[in-house]
Design a protein around this motif. Structure first.
Motif, PDB file in Angstrom:
ATOM      1  N   GLU A   1     -13.803  -1.449  17.463  1.00 58.62           N
ATOM      2  CA  GLU A   1     -14.413  -0.299  16.798  1.00 58.62           C
ATOM      3  C   GLU A   1     -13.540   0.920  17.044  1.00 58.62           C
ATOM      4  OE1 GLU A   1     -18.674   2.074  16.443  1.00 58.62           O
ATOM      5  OE2 GLU A   1     -18.478   0.326  17.751  1.00 58.62           O
ATOM      6  N   MET A   2     -13.084   1.538  15.962  1.00 59.39           N
ATOM      7  CA  MET A   2     -12.178   2.667  16.060  1.00 59.39           C
ATOM      8  C   MET A   2     -12.953   3.986  16.103  1.00 59.39           C
ATOM      9  SD  MET A   2      -9.469   0.924  16.198  1.00 59.39           S
ATOM     10  CE  MET A   2      -8.246   2.241  16.185  1.00 59.39           C
ATOM     11  N   PRO A   3     -12.374   5.037  16.684  1.00 59.74           N
ATOM     12  CA  PRO A   3     -13.074   6.322  16.779  1.00 59.74           C
ATOM     13  C   PRO A   3     -13.048   7.133  15.486  1.00 59.74           C
ATOM     14  CG  PRO A   3     -10.919   6.480  17.814  1.00 59.74           C
ATOM     15  CD  PRO A   3     -11.096   5.039  17.416  1.00 59.74           C
ATOM     16  N   PHE A   4     -12.368   6.611  14.472  1.00 57.18           N
ATOM     17  CA  PHE A   4     -12.254   7.317  13.191  1.00 57.18           C
ATOM     18  C   PHE A   4     -12.037   6.290  12.088  1.00 57.18           C
ATOM     19  CE2 PHE A   4      -8.324   8.269  15.804  1.00 57.18           C
ATOM     20  CZ  PHE A   4      -7.700   7.063  15.520  1.00 57.18           C
ATOM     21  N   ILE A   5     -12.109   6.744  10.853  1.00 58.18           N
ATOM     22  CA  ILE A   5     -11.869   5.857   9.711  1.00 58.18           C
ATOM     23  C   ILE A   5     -10.390   5.496   9.659  1.00 58.18           C
ATOM     24  CG2 ILE A   5     -11.837   5.705   7.195  1.00 58.18           C
ATOM     25  CD1 ILE A   5     -14.297   7.488   7.148  1.00 58.18           C
ATOM     26  N   VAL A   6     -10.100   4.204   9.646  1.00 55.73           N
ATOM     27  CA  VAL A   6      -8.739   3.695   9.474  1.00 55.73           C
ATOM     28  C   VAL A   6      -8.670   2.988   8.134  1.00 55.73           C
ATOM     29  CG1 VAL A   6      -6.925   2.210  10.401  1.00 55.73           C
ATOM     30  CG2 VAL A   6      -8.494   3.374  11.967  1.00 55.73           C
ATOM     31  N   THR A   7      -7.698   3.361   7.320  1.00 53.47           N
ATOM     32  CA  THR A   7      -7.617   2.785   5.976  1.00 53.47           C
ATOM     33  C   THR A   7      -6.330   2.022   5.716  1.00 53.47           C
ATOM     34  OG1 THR A   7      -6.576   4.743   4.981  1.00 53.47           O
ATOM     35  CG2 THR A   7      -8.986   4.728   5.104  1.00 53.47           C
ATOM     36  N   ALA A   8      -5.307   2.216   6.552  1.00 53.16           N
ATOM     37  CA  ALA A   8      -4.019   1.571   6.305  1.00 53.16           C
ATOM     38  C   ALA A   8      -3.313   1.306   7.624  1.00 53.16           C
ATOM     39  CB  ALA A   8      -3.145   2.454   5.411  1.00 53.16           C
ATOM     40  N   ILE A   9      -2.620   0.173   7.700  1.00 49.77           N
ATOM     41  CA  ILE A   9      -1.910  -0.172   8.931  1.00 49.77           C
ATOM     42  C   ILE A   9      -0.524  -0.710   8.623  1.00 49.77           C
ATOM     43  CG2 ILE A   9      -3.904  -0.562  10.414  1.00 49.77           C
ATOM     44  CD1 ILE A   9      -3.884  -3.447   9.731  1.00 49.77           C
ATOM     45  N   ALA A  10       0.384  -0.474   9.563  1.00 47.17           N
ATOM     46  CA  ALA A  10       1.740  -1.028   9.539  1.00 47.17           C
ATOM     47  C   ALA A  10       2.066  -1.401  10.985  1.00 47.17           C
ATOM     48  CB  ALA A  10       2.737  -0.010   8.991  1.00 47.17           C
ATOM     49  N   TRP A  11       3.251  -1.967  11.220  1.00 46.41           N
ATOM     50  CA  TRP A  11       3.607  -2.301  12.601  1.00 46.41           C
ATOM     51  C   TRP A  11       4.867  -1.537  13.012  1.00 46.41           C
ATOM     52  CZ3 TRP A  11       8.040  -5.092  14.254  1.00 46.41           C
ATOM     53  CH2 TRP A  11       8.811  -5.647  13.239  1.00 46.41           C
TER      54      TRP A  11
ATOM     55  N   GLY B   1      -2.955   4.618   9.489  1.00 47.90           N
ATOM     56  CA  GLY B   1      -3.261   5.716   8.589  1.00 47.90           C
ATOM     57  C   GLY B   1      -4.752   5.972   8.641  1.00 47.90           C
ATOM     58  N   THR B   2      -5.154   7.169   9.082  1.00 50.95           N
ATOM     59  CA  THR B   2      -6.559   7.459   9.328  1.00 50.95           C
ATOM     60  C   THR B   2      -6.996   8.721   8.592  1.00 50.95           C
ATOM     61  OG1 THR B   2      -6.482   8.985  11.216  1.00 50.95           O
ATOM     62  CG2 THR B   2      -6.006   6.675  11.681  1.00 50.95           C
TER      63      THR B   2
ATOM     64  N   GLY C   1      -1.852   2.729   2.280  1.00 50.47           N
ATOM     65  CA  GLY C   1      -0.627   3.075   2.997  1.00 50.47           C
ATOM     66  C   GLY C   1       0.215   1.852   3.270  1.00 50.47           C
ATOM     67  N   ARG C   2       1.528   2.091   3.487  1.00 52.10           N
ATOM     68  CA  ARG C   2       2.440   0.974   3.750  1.00 52.10           C
ATOM     69  C   ARG C   2       3.754   1.499   4.298  1.00 52.10           C
ATOM     70  NH1 ARG C   2       2.177  -4.198   2.199  1.00 52.10           N
ATOM     71  NH2 ARG C   2       0.479  -3.751   0.732  1.00 52.10           N
TER      72      ARG C   2
ATOM     73  N   TRP D   1       4.213   5.535   4.245  1.00 54.09           N
ATOM     74  CA  TRP D   1       3.578   6.258   3.155  1.00 54.09           C
ATOM     75  C   TRP D   1       2.068   6.119   3.273  1.00 54.09           C
ATOM     76  CZ3 TRP D   1       6.347   7.374  -1.888  1.00 54.09           C
ATOM     77  CH2 TRP D   1       7.742   7.341  -1.726  1.00 54.09           C
ATOM     78  N   LEU D   2       1.352   7.205   2.985  1.00 57.43           N
ATOM     79  CA  LEU D   2      -0.100   7.208   3.104  1.00 57.43           C
ATOM     80  C   LEU D   2      -0.695   8.105   2.028  1.00 57.43           C
ATOM     81  CD1 LEU D   2      -2.541   6.276   4.857  1.00 57.43           C
ATOM     82  CD2 LEU D   2      -2.270   8.393   6.159  1.00 57.43           C
ATOM     83  N   SER D   3      -1.708   7.599   1.349  1.00 58.03           N
ATOM     84  CA  SER D   3      -2.376   8.401   0.328  1.00 58.03           C
ATOM     85  C   SER D   3      -3.674   8.985   0.866  1.00 58.03           C
ATOM     86  CB  SER D   3      -2.670   7.553  -0.917  1.00 58.03           C
ATOM     87  OG  SER D   3      -3.642   6.562  -0.638  1.00 58.03           O
ATOM     88  N   THR D   4      -4.126  10.054   0.258  1.00 61.26           N
ATOM     89  CA  THR D   4      -5.405  10.678   0.591  1.00 61.26           C
ATOM     90  C   THR D   4      -6.205  10.892  -0.684  1.00 61.26           C
ATOM     91  OG1 THR D   4      -4.546  12.941   0.418  1.00 61.26           O
ATOM     92  CG2 THR D   4      -4.420  11.867   2.578  1.00 61.26           C
ATOM     93  N   MET D   5      -7.515  11.037  -0.512  1.00 62.64           N
ATOM     94  CA  MET D   5      -8.388  11.227  -1.674  1.00 62.64           C
ATOM     95  C   MET D   5      -9.665  11.935  -1.243  1.00 62.64           C
ATOM     96  SD  MET D   5      -9.924   7.352  -2.143  1.00 62.64           S
ATOM     97  CE  MET D   5     -11.301   7.902  -3.161  1.00 62.64           C
ATOM     98  N   ASP D   6     -10.373  12.475  -2.216  1.00 62.09           N
ATOM     99  CA  ASP D   6     -11.681  13.048  -1.979  1.00 62.09           C
ATOM    100  C   ASP D   6     -12.675  11.914  -1.717  1.00 62.09           C
ATOM    101  OD1 ASP D   6     -13.521  15.597  -2.414  1.00 62.09           O
ATOM    102  OD2 ASP D   6     -14.453  13.924  -3.484  1.00 62.09           O
TER     103      ASP D   6
END
Length: 290
Positions: A54-64, A73-74, A106-107, A115-120
């Motif tokens: 369980e993460m402390p924030f929203i995570v939407t994208a991962i890379a290594w 990417g959070t 993100g990727r 690279w990471l995108s954001t949105m409303d």
């Protein structure tokens, strides 16, 4: 004729499964459930053993990054995450003071950038952006999107791609072959004639073909570098969200998905993670260089 076979890889039903990532050093698949703030991982040798954090924030994208660290990417920015200790370290903030916004797709790119995108959060039109973190600098690359998705890269052709699910369109960017910086302006790569179709996450194989999860259409599409439709793989999940190559040589394609309202007999597979075999030209993700 391609012989694709689809099986269930993880039966965990995610509310919004996203960003599958095969870690080539660890031979493990990672992915997230955005809505539940969960990070999952699973060894290919023991797919029945699924671990979640369980993460402390929203995570939407991962890379290594290396054998011990992921790049996340959070909703607050880009973080480095220690897989063993679970310690998160902020790399750079990203729209962290705008409470109505979050990260999305993100990727890693082949030049070592992320690279990471954001949105409303309510998908307000025109509020989506795409950023690139490279050489310790953050740059806003694209603006005026709504649901920015599908970030992926073809280094051999010095190309980048992204989608706007709202406009049902995939766009192409020309990139500098040395630095990966954007050269010129975007152009339309593939436009769906049915604007109810939402192109989502995608990945590029070693031949430059784009493998796209199509939200609402229950399939994965494969497009050539010339935007020719090569394959359509039907899956039993209505809302596939993202694709990732995995296995020792990239011979597998993993597909995450989201739950959906359905009364059919396949409801118990919605939100699960699938594995597709028969992939010929898959390639594994490059690391992010910090």
């Amino acid at each position: 004729m391609a012989d694709f076979k689809t099986i269930l890889f993880s039966k965990v039903q995610n509310q919004l499964g996203e960003s599958p990532l095969w870690h080539p050093i660890l031979d493990m698949l990672f992915w997230v459930d955005i809505n539940k703030k969960l990070l999952f991982c699973c060894s290919f040798d023991e797919p029945e053993k699924i671990y979640s954090v369980e993460m402390p924030f929203i995570v939407t994208a991962i890379a290594w990054h290396d054998a011990e660290h992921l790049i996340l990417g959070t909703e607050l920015g880009i973080y480095r995450y220690n897989i063993n200790s679970k310690f998160t370290e902020l790399i750079i903030e990203l729209e962290s003071n705008e409470l109505n916004r979050r990260s999305n797709d993100g990727r890693a790119d082949p030049w070592g950038g992320f690279w990471l995108s954001t949105m409303d959060k309510s998908a307000e039109k025109g509020q989506g952006k795409v950023y690139r973190y490279y050489n310790k600098k953050l740059e806003c690359i694209i603006t005026d999107l709504t649901i920015p998705n599908g970030l992926c890269f073809d280094k051999n052709r010095s190309r980048g791609y992204y989608c706007d699910s709202f406009t049902s369109c995939i766009y192409q960017l020309d990139l500098d072959d040395i630095t990966g910086e954007v050269v010129g302006t975007e152009k339309v790569f593939y436009q769906f004639s049915n604007t109810d179709i939402d192109p989502d996450g995608c990945v590029i194989d070693s031949k430059g073909n784009l493998w796209l999860a199509v939200w609402g259409m229950g399939c994965v599409m494969c497009l050539s570098p010339d935007a020719e439709l090569l394959h359509t793989i039907k899956v039993n999940i209505l809302n596939p969200t993202c694709t990732a190559f995995g296995g020792k040589q990239g011979e597998l394609l993993f597909v995450t998905s989201a739950l959906c309202e359905s009364n059919n007999d396949l409801q118990n597979v919605q939100g699960t993670t699938l594995q597709i075999t028969g992939i010929k030209n898959g390639q594994l993700e490059p690391p992010v260089i910090l």
